[in-house]
Every structure is written in C-alpha cells, then in structure tokens.
Design a protein around this motif. Structure first.
Motif, PDB file in Angstrom:
ATOM      1  N   GLU A   1       0.924  -1.188   0.011  1.00  0.00           N
ATOM      2  CA  GLU A   1       0.034   0.051   0.102  1.00  0.00           C
ATOM      3  C   GLU A   1       0.828   1.288  -0.027  1.00  0.00           C
ATOM      4  OE1 GLU A   1      -2.226  -0.807   3.753  1.00  0.00           O
ATOM      5  OE2 GLU A   1      -0.737   0.612   4.642  1.00  0.00           O
ATOM      6  N   ASP A   2       2.022   1.320   0.754  1.00  0.00           N
ATOM      7  CA  ASP A   2       2.935   2.456   0.790  1.00  0.00           C
ATOM      8  C   ASP A   2       3.572   2.614  -0.424  1.00  0.00           C
ATOM      9  OD1 ASP A   2       1.717   3.140   3.458  1.00  0.00           O
ATOM     10  OD2 ASP A   2       3.287   2.019   4.548  1.00  0.00           O
TER      11      ASP A   2
ATOM     12  N   ALA B   1       1.114   4.593  -2.582  1.00  0.00           N
ATOM     13  CA  ALA B   1       0.725   5.663  -2.121  1.00  0.00           C
ATOM     14  C   ALA B   1       1.737   6.732  -2.526  1.00  0.00           C
ATOM     15  CB  ALA B   1       0.115   5.466  -0.996  1.00  0.00           C
ATOM     16  N   PHE B   2       3.010   6.278  -1.965  1.00  0.00           N
ATOM     17  CA  PHE B   2       4.118   7.456  -1.970  1.00  0.00           C
ATOM     18  C   PHE B   2       5.207   7.144  -3.036  1.00  0.00           C
ATOM     19  CE2 PHE B   2       2.327   6.588   2.323  1.00  0.00           C
ATOM     20  CZ  PHE B   2       2.058   7.984   2.649  1.00  0.00           C
TER      21      PHE B   2
ATOM     22  N   GLU C   1       3.535  17.100  -1.419  1.00  0.00           N
ATOM     23  CA  GLU C   1       3.657  17.209   0.021  1.00  0.00           C
ATOM     24  C   GLU C   1       3.261  15.701   0.656  1.00  0.00           C
ATOM     25  OE1 GLU C   1       0.335  19.961   1.078  1.00  0.00           O
ATOM     26  OE2 GLU C   1       0.631  19.328   3.191  1.00  0.00           O
ATOM     27  N   MET C   2       2.474  15.031   0.089  1.00  0.00           N
ATOM     28  CA  MET C   2       2.191  13.793   0.773  1.00  0.00           C
ATOM     29  C   MET C   2       3.316  12.797   0.807  1.00  0.00           C
ATOM     30  SD  MET C   2      -0.998  10.946  -0.489  1.00  0.00           S
ATOM     31  CE  MET C   2      -0.061  10.181  -1.231  1.00  0.00           C
TER      32      MET C   2
ATOM     33  N   PHE D   1       6.461  13.378   0.333  1.00  0.00           N
ATOM     34  CA  PHE D   1       7.793  14.232   0.670  1.00  0.00           C
ATOM     35  C   PHE D   1       9.067  13.063   1.593  1.00  0.00           C
ATOM     36  CE2 PHE D   1       9.880  16.222   4.655  1.00  0.00           C
ATOM     37  CZ  PHE D   1      10.996  16.511   4.066  1.00  0.00           C
ATOM     38  N   LEU D   2       8.512  12.494   2.818  1.00  0.00           N
ATOM     39  CA  LEU D   2       9.281  11.969   3.492  1.00  0.00           C
ATOM     40  C   LEU D   2       9.778  10.630   2.719  1.00  0.00           C
ATOM     41  CD1 LEU D   2       7.758  12.345   7.276  1.00  0.00           C
ATOM     42  CD2 LEU D   2       9.758  12.885   6.263  1.00  0.00           C
ATOM     43  N   GLN D   3       8.956   9.935   2.238  1.00  0.00           N
ATOM     44  CA  GLN D   3       9.262   8.591   1.542  1.00  0.00           C
ATOM     45  C   GLN D   3      10.201   9.103   0.393  1.00  0.00           C
ATOM     46  OE1 GLN D   3       8.397   5.097   1.495  1.00  0.00           O
ATOM     47  NE2 GLN D   3       6.838   5.254   3.151  1.00  0.00           N
TER      48      GLN D   3
ATOM     49  N   TYR E   1      13.915  10.291   1.929  1.00  0.00           N
ATOM     50  CA  TYR E   1      14.618   9.429   2.710  1.00  0.00           C
ATOM     51  C   TYR E   1      14.113   7.909   2.210  1.00  0.00           C
ATOM     52  CZ  TYR E   1      15.258  13.293   5.892  1.00  0.00           C
ATOM     53  OH  TYR E   1      15.537  14.365   6.038  1.00  0.00           O
TER      54      TYR E   1
ATOM     55  N   ASN F   1      15.106   5.158   2.070  1.00  0.00           N
ATOM     56  CA  ASN F   1      15.731   3.700   2.661  1.00  0.00           C
ATOM     57  C   ASN F   1      15.315   3.707   4.005  1.00  0.00           C
ATOM     58  OD1 ASN F   1      17.351   2.910   0.333  1.00  0.00           O
ATOM     59  ND2 ASN F   1      18.922   4.447   0.920  1.00  0.00           N
ATOM     60  N   ALA F   2      14.437   4.514   4.289  1.00  0.00           N
ATOM     61  CA  ALA F   2      13.994   4.573   5.860  1.00  0.00           C
ATOM     62  C   ALA F   2      12.556   3.784   6.009  1.00  0.00           C
ATOM     63  CB  ALA F   2      13.769   5.944   6.362  1.00  0.00           C
ATOM     64  N   SER F   3      12.526   3.056   7.249  1.00  0.00           N
ATOM     65  CA  SER F   3      11.203   2.267   7.373  1.00  0.00           C
ATOM     66  C   SER F   3      10.522   3.197   8.488  1.00  0.00           C
ATOM     67  CB  SER F   3      11.211   0.940   7.948  1.00  0.00           C
ATOM     68  OG  SER F   3      12.212   0.724   8.862  1.00  0.00           O
ATOM     69  N   TRP F   4       9.343   3.601   8.640  1.00  0.00           N
ATOM     70  CA  TRP F   4       8.740   4.343   9.515  1.00  0.00           C
ATOM     71  C   TRP F   4       7.785   3.853  10.535  1.00  0.00           C
ATOM     72  CZ3 TRP F   4      10.900   9.400   8.622  1.00  0.00           C
ATOM     73  CH2 TRP F   4      11.439   9.506   7.414  1.00  0.00           C
TER      74      TRP F   4
ATOM     75  N   THR G   1      -0.719  15.714   6.680  1.00  0.00           N
ATOM     76  CA  THR G   1      -0.367  15.728   5.169  1.00  0.00           C
ATOM     77  C   THR G   1       0.769  15.023   4.748  1.00  0.00           C
ATOM     78  OG1 THR G   1       0.173  17.905   5.064  1.00  0.00           O
ATOM     79  CG2 THR G   1      -2.268  17.671   4.807  1.00  0.00           C
ATOM     80  N   ARG G   2       1.709  14.836   5.612  1.00  0.00           N
ATOM     81  CA  ARG G   2       3.042  14.550   5.386  1.00  0.00           C
ATOM     82  C   ARG G   2       3.413  13.294   5.979  1.00  0.00           C
ATOM     83  NH1 ARG G   2       6.503  19.772   6.364  1.00  0.00           N
ATOM     84  NH2 ARG G   2       4.938  19.858   7.723  1.00  0.00           N
TER      85      ARG G   2
ATOM     86  N   PRO H   1       4.399   9.488   6.659  1.00  0.00           N
ATOM     87  CA  PRO H   1       5.109   8.807   5.752  1.00  0.00           C
ATOM     88  C   PRO H   1       4.622   7.555   5.297  1.00  0.00           C
ATOM     89  CG  PRO H   1       6.225   8.522   7.919  1.00  0.00           C
ATOM     90  CD  PRO H   1       5.006   9.620   8.149  1.00  0.00           C
ATOM     91  N   THR H   2       3.588   6.942   6.104  1.00  0.00           N
ATOM     92  CA  THR H   2       3.086   5.677   5.576  1.00  0.00           C
ATOM     93  C   THR H   2       1.500   5.717   5.970  1.00  0.00           C
ATOM     94  OG1 THR H   2       3.060   4.606   7.822  1.00  0.00           O
ATOM     95  CG2 THR H   2       4.897   4.311   6.483  1.00  0.00           C
ATOM     96  N   LEU H   3       0.655   5.163   5.259  1.00  0.00           N
ATOM     97  CA  LEU H   3      -0.768   5.400   5.224  1.00  0.00           C
ATOM     98  C   LEU H   3      -1.231   4.745   6.832  1.00  0.00           C
ATOM     99  CD1 LEU H   3      -2.128   3.818   1.742  1.00  0.00           C
ATOM    100  CD2 LEU H   3      -1.372   6.462   2.631  1.00  0.00           C
TER     101      LEU H   3
ATOM    102  N   ARG I   1       0.329   5.213   9.756  1.00  0.00           N
ATOM    103  CA  ARG I   1       0.711   6.377  10.664  1.00  0.00           C
ATOM    104  C   ARG I   1      -0.116   7.609  10.226  1.00  0.00           C
ATOM    105  NH1 ARG I   1       3.939   4.709  14.626  1.00  0.00           N
ATOM    106  NH2 ARG I   1       5.927   3.559  13.848  1.00  0.00           N
ATOM    107  N   LYS I   2      -0.567   7.534   9.112  1.00  0.00           N
ATOM    108  CA  LYS I   2      -1.585   8.955   8.587  1.00  0.00           C
ATOM    109  C   LYS I   2      -2.587   8.515   9.335  1.00  0.00           C
ATOM    110  CE  LYS I   2      -1.602  10.221   4.456  1.00  0.00           C
ATOM    111  NZ  LYS I   2      -0.972  11.836   4.153  1.00  0.00           N
TER     112      LYS I   2
ATOM    113  N   ALA J   1      10.571   3.783  16.047  1.00  0.00           N
ATOM    114  CA  ALA J   1      10.812   3.468  14.480  1.00  0.00           C
ATOM    115  C   ALA J   1      11.965   4.325  14.378  1.00  0.00           C
ATOM    116  CB  ALA J   1       9.458   3.516  13.940  1.00  0.00           C
TER     117      ALA J   1
ATOM    118  N   THR K   1      17.327   4.822  10.169  1.00  0.00           N
ATOM    119  CA  THR K   1      18.692   5.201   9.761  1.00  0.00           C
ATOM    120  C   THR K   1      19.171   6.243  10.642  1.00  0.00           C
ATOM    121  OG1 THR K   1      17.388   6.984   8.478  1.00  0.00           O
ATOM    122  CG2 THR K   1      17.618   4.840   7.481  1.00  0.00           C
TER     123      THR K   1
ATOM    124  N   GLN L   1      16.975   9.518  10.643  1.00  0.00           N
ATOM    125  CA  GLN L   1      15.899   9.200  11.330  1.00  0.00           C
ATOM    126  C   GLN L   1      16.369   9.388  12.978  1.00  0.00           C
ATOM    127  OE1 GLN L   1      14.514   5.483   9.733  1.00  0.00           O
ATOM    128  NE2 GLN L   1      12.663   6.523   9.685  1.00  0.00           N
TER     129      GLN L   1
END
Lengths: 251, 333
Positions: free
Chosen positions: A68-69, A72-73, A238-239, A241-243, A246, A248-251, B73-74, B76-78, B80-81, B187, B192, B195
């Motif tokens: 999904e991500d 989306a991103f 905007e949506m 931006f972070l992905q 960065y 290689n990051a996981s959030w 709106t920013r 980083p994952t659905l 987390r949103k 997380a 990284t 992060q």
C-alpha cells in the motif's frame, strides 16, 4: 491481461479514497465549527482505511511486490488514477462539501454494486466501506440542503461550488475498456450504469436545497487514465515528501 | 499542564471556622470525598475557577490539533497517517467533551471560545512550539500526552463530578496516544542515522517545554493551596514534574536518546532523578504570547472562526426556516 485490468481497477478505487482523504486532512483544525473538525477527520480516517484495503489488494494482484505504501508514496501523478473531482482544491467550505456530496453519491452507488462482485475480496471490502459511506452521504446531503436553503450568502456559495465542480462529474460515468471488461465479468461495476441513479439523487437533494443543476454538458476527463490537472502534483509532493527524501527509511 | 496557573480569585485560603454555614457544608462534602454535581450549591470562586481550568483544558485540546495537523498531510505511511488522524479526532472530541463539562457550570461554549479567540483565556504553553520534523509527532505523543496524563490521572478523583468523569474518559485515550507516540519515536530511534538524528533533535526541542507544562513551583501560591483545598488540584506542580522525569528518563535511555540536561542524574538518597534549572523566563514569555507560534496558532483559529461564520449562520437560518414551516403546517392542519 485480466489481472492487469483488475489491479488497475482496484488502484482507481484506492486512489479516489486516498486523494480525497488527503484533501480533507488539509482542513485539520481549521473547520468552520468543532463538529465539522470532528466530521472531517472522521471522514478522512474512513477513506484512508478504505484506501489501504484497495491498494493492498491492488498490489497483491499486480504481483510486483508493491504494498500500500509503495503505491501511495512512490508513484508519480501520471500513475495516479483517481477521478479529477477528488483532486480539486478545498476552496471554501462550500466547495469541500459539494465535492464530497458529488463523490459520496457516486461512491455509495459504486460500492453497492461492488458488494455483489464475483470477486469475494472486492465484495468484502465494499461491504465494509459502504457502511461508512452511507454515513458520509447522509452528512453531506444533509449539509447541502441546509446550506443551499440557508442564507442568501450560503446559497450563493453553494451554487458557485456546484457550477465550478460540475464539469468534473461526467468522468465518473464514462466507462473505459477496463471497466467494460470487468463489468461484463461481474467483477467490477460498469459506471455508465450508475448515471441515472446519481442524477436522480442529486436532483432530489438540490430541489430541497433550492440549488440548480447546471445544464452544461461539457465534461473534463482523463483522471482514470492518469491525465490530471496541476493540483495533483502538488498534493503528491507534500504527501510523498518523507518517502521520497529518505527512500531507505522505514517508519 | 493543559491548564496552567489557574487563578482562583482568592487572596488567601479560609479555614472551616471562617466560612459561612453553606461554605462549611460544601467544604465538608469535599473533605469526605463526596462529588459536587452541577446542580449542587457551590461557592462562586469554585465555580469560576473550574470554568477557567476546564475551558483552558478544552482550548488546549482544540489548539493542540494544529501542531499535529501540520504533519498529517506528510505522514510517511498510510498506517501512521491513520493513527495521527485518529489521535487528532480524539482531541477534537476531548475539546467538545470538556466544553460540555464547562457548560454544566453555567457558561456557553461560544462564550468561553470567544475568550480564547480574543486572547483573554490561554491554552497550554506547549502548543506554542513548532513541529518541525516527523519525529516531533511521536515526541509530542510521548512527552506532551505523557505529561498531560500525569496531571489528569489524579484529576479523575477531583471533586467536581462532570470534570472527574470527563477525565476518566480522556485519560484512557491519552494513554493510548502516548504509547503510539513512543512507538513512532522508537521506529525513528532504531532507524537510519537521519531518522535517529530527527528523533534526538525532537527530544532536544521538546524536553524543556514539556517540563514547563507543569507550571512553576507552587511555593506559597494561594491559588494552588485553594485549588487543593477544593480538590480540583490533587498534586503539586513539582511532585507531578518529578514523577514525569522519573518515568521518562528510562524511556529515553531505552531508545538510546540523550535528554538535553547535563545536570540530570540519579539521586540514590532521594530515589529520584535530579534535574537542571528550568528557564522560567522563557515560560513566562510563552504564556504572555511571545512563544514561537502563539501568533500563528491564534491567527489560524480566528481565521477558521471568521471564515466559518457564513456556514454557522446558514445552519441557524435553515433551522429557523424549518421550524417556521413546521408551525405553518401545524396551523394549516
């Protein structure tokens, strides 16, 4: 070929929910009343949940390892297949509500048809989502009536919004080959079959709201095929931006 | 705290023998742990103080949507949103719930909200700081919701029934937010190098403002003493702050993050952490309206209110038309 069509179709459903949710999130904490702040985040939250279900399934069907991500991103605007209507900017609250109402009526009809899909998973997702969308539609149609038949200013704002957004409604009912193919197989819903019911509902609500259904017939199209206006690119910038910044990051 | 330095309007705290019969009966009820309900007699000072305290708390929930909305709106994952949207929705709900609790004391929501927009009544100082990277969203949940819970859990036992019941419900959701916030920071801290740097930067910026949330030492404050006698304040600011520090330091260590206080150290004798001096001048300035975001926050809420006027007017106008039509139909029938 069918698998490709199916993942394309699922992505459209997911993209509609995702992009509209993103637009509603922009209102966060800035609504015209506390109850509206609550309702906006609530609707945005429902839609993001639906987007996750559709996009996850789309990624599985596609079979290229995108979750999904990733969908989306990591897609650019020409790869997004949402309706042009949902990417339109929020404008004033009248624009936000009219956009929501046009979409909700279509969404309800679409999901209702999808609850009878020959694909069990599509039918399951639609059955879950339609409960939420029934509430979205109840709320947006109620507000359209109250604001249309409110003050002179509110009627003017609502009619302005209707006139501005009308040309984005035609695309909702214009079936392309994917939809015709999947519709014929009972897997998806052929959107051209929804137009009369949509128009009847809009006319009924507008009659009570003292709003006029525009008579212009020229309609914009292309969202489902990835041809968007200028607004979507900024929304995605905007949506995502972070992905993007960065990767290689996981959030 | 979400309500800071609440003025009781009292010059000094009265003993039982100085009170009128009504006041004494009221105080004895409180001392016996009996809840005061909306229709019970209460001293004007108690009523006014509670209105201030509850409305400050409500305003904080409402304004608190803004620093989080800055990142919704920013996200980083659905997932987390969705979590963040749900949190913001909870907060708007807390605001509404608390305004209702304030209304039981004889004010209207519009009145108390007007006092926020005019700048007469404050909200928590903490929401005047900016959220500048994604780790801030987790850090706000971890530290800010964490500090709020510290204060609100004792308030579940406060003397005013509607407020104490509101706190029970609010605390359940806040502790959920705190866990989600900590999970987000985790997380980042385990992610990284970029992060981890964001997580550390967020902690550096939020640590001291979070400690300031509890307000200055109560010392000889008449207002604190009065609020404690009324049991609408249960623990002192310093006690709450110490509990917060003691709880949070090991959490930061677990994350591998450094708390930005060179004086922070475990004290074997007291069984608590010692920590450095808080910059109370910064706190006073932020409360006085000079924090980094005070003007933006208020301007945003004022604009939302003004832009929404036509909307609220229209709903009223429609309701009036509808009731007129109903009356006309009833007459015709």
């Amino acid at each position: 070929m069918l698998l490709d069509d199916k993942s394309v179709y699922l992505m459209r459903l997911g993209d509609n929910a995702l992009v509209l949710s993103q637009r509603l999130s922009e209102w966060c904490g800035k609504g015209p009343a506390f109850e509206e702040d609550m309702a906006l985040t609530n609707t945005a939250l429902d839609l993001i949940g639906q987007a996750r279900m559709w996009l996850s399934y789309a990624g599985e069907v596609e079979g290229r390892g995108r979750d999904e991500d990733a969908l989306a991103f990591r897609r650019d605007s020409h790869e997004f297949t949402n309706l042009l209507l949902v990417e339109q900017p929020n404008g004033d609250y009248a624009h936000t509500l009219v956009r929501q109402f046009f979409f909700d009526v279509w969404h309800q009809l679409t999901l209702d048809a999808l609850t009878r899909s020959s694909d069990d998973r599509i039918a399951d997702i639609a059955s879950k989502a339609i409960k939420e969308v029934a509430y979205h539609l109840r709320r947006s149609s109620d507000l359209v009536v109250r604001l249309g038949d409110g003050t002179a200013e509110s009627r003017r704002r609502m009619q302005d919004a209707v006139d501005a957004l009308w040309m984005y409604t035609g695309e909702m009912f214009k079936a392309d080959e994917t939809e015709e193919l999947l519709g014929a197989q009972g897997l998806a819903c052929d959107p051209s079959t929804l137009k009369d019911a949509w128009l009847a509902m809009v006319r009924e609500v507008f009659a009570e709201a003292t709003l006029t259904v525009p008579d212009s017939e020229w309609m914009q199209k292309g969202g489902k095929q990835g041809r968007h206006g200028e607004h979507l690119g900024l929304l995605l910038a905007e949506m995502q931006f972070l992905q993007r910044a960065y990767p290689n990051a996981s959030w | 705290m979400y309500a800071q330095m609440v003025d009781t309007g009292m010059k000094r705290v009265q003993g039982l023998d100085e009170m009128s019969a009504e006041e004494r009966a009221f105080q004895e009820k409180i001392d016996a742990g009996i809840k005061i309900e909306a229709k019970d007699w209460m001293p004007e000072g108690y009523r006014r103080t509670l209105i201030r305290q509850i409305s400050q708390h409500a305003h904080s929930e409402i304004v608190g949507q803004l620093p989080e909305g800055n990142w919704v709106t920013r996200a980083p994952t659905l997932k987390r949103k969705a979590i963040l949207l749900a949190k913001i929705q909870d907060e708007a709900g807390h605001g509404l719930y608390l305004y209702s609790a304030a209304e039981t004391l004889g004010v209207t929501r519009d009145q108390v909200y007007a006092d926020l927009l005019s700048g007469k009544v404050k909200y928590s100082s903490i929401f005047n700081y900016p959220t500048t990277n994604w780790a801030d969203i987790g850090t706000v949940g971890w530290l800010v919701d964490g500090a709020a819970i510290m204060n609100q859990i004792p308030l579940c036992r406060c003397s005013y029934g509607p407020y104490s019941r509101a706190m029970v419900r609010v605390c359940k959701e806040e502790s959920f937010h705190q866990r989600q916030g900590y999970d987000l920071v985790m997380a980042m801290a385990k992610g990284t190098p970029e992060q981890k740097a964001m997580a550390q930067d967020a902690l550096n910026r939020w640590w001291w403002p979070a400690l300031m949330m509890f307000g200055p030492s109560d010392g000889e404050s008449v207002h604190s003493a009065q609020s404690m006698q009324w049991k609408i304040k249960i623990l002192s600011n310093d006690e709450l702050r110490q509990k917060f520090v003691d709880q949070t330091v090991p959490q930061a260590e677990y994350l591998g993050l450094t708390i930005p206080d060179p004086d922070l150290k475990w004290n074997e004798d007291t069984g608590h952490y010692d920590f450095g001096e808080i910059d109370w001048e910064e706190f006073r300035q932020v409360v006085a309206g000079n924090g980094p975001c005070n003007r933006d926050r208020l301007r945003t809420r004022v604009k939302a209110w003004e832009d929404g006027e036509w909307f609220r007017d229209a709903l009223l106008a429609h309701a009036e038309k509808k009731s007129e039509r109903q009356v006309a139909t009833a007459k015709a029938a």
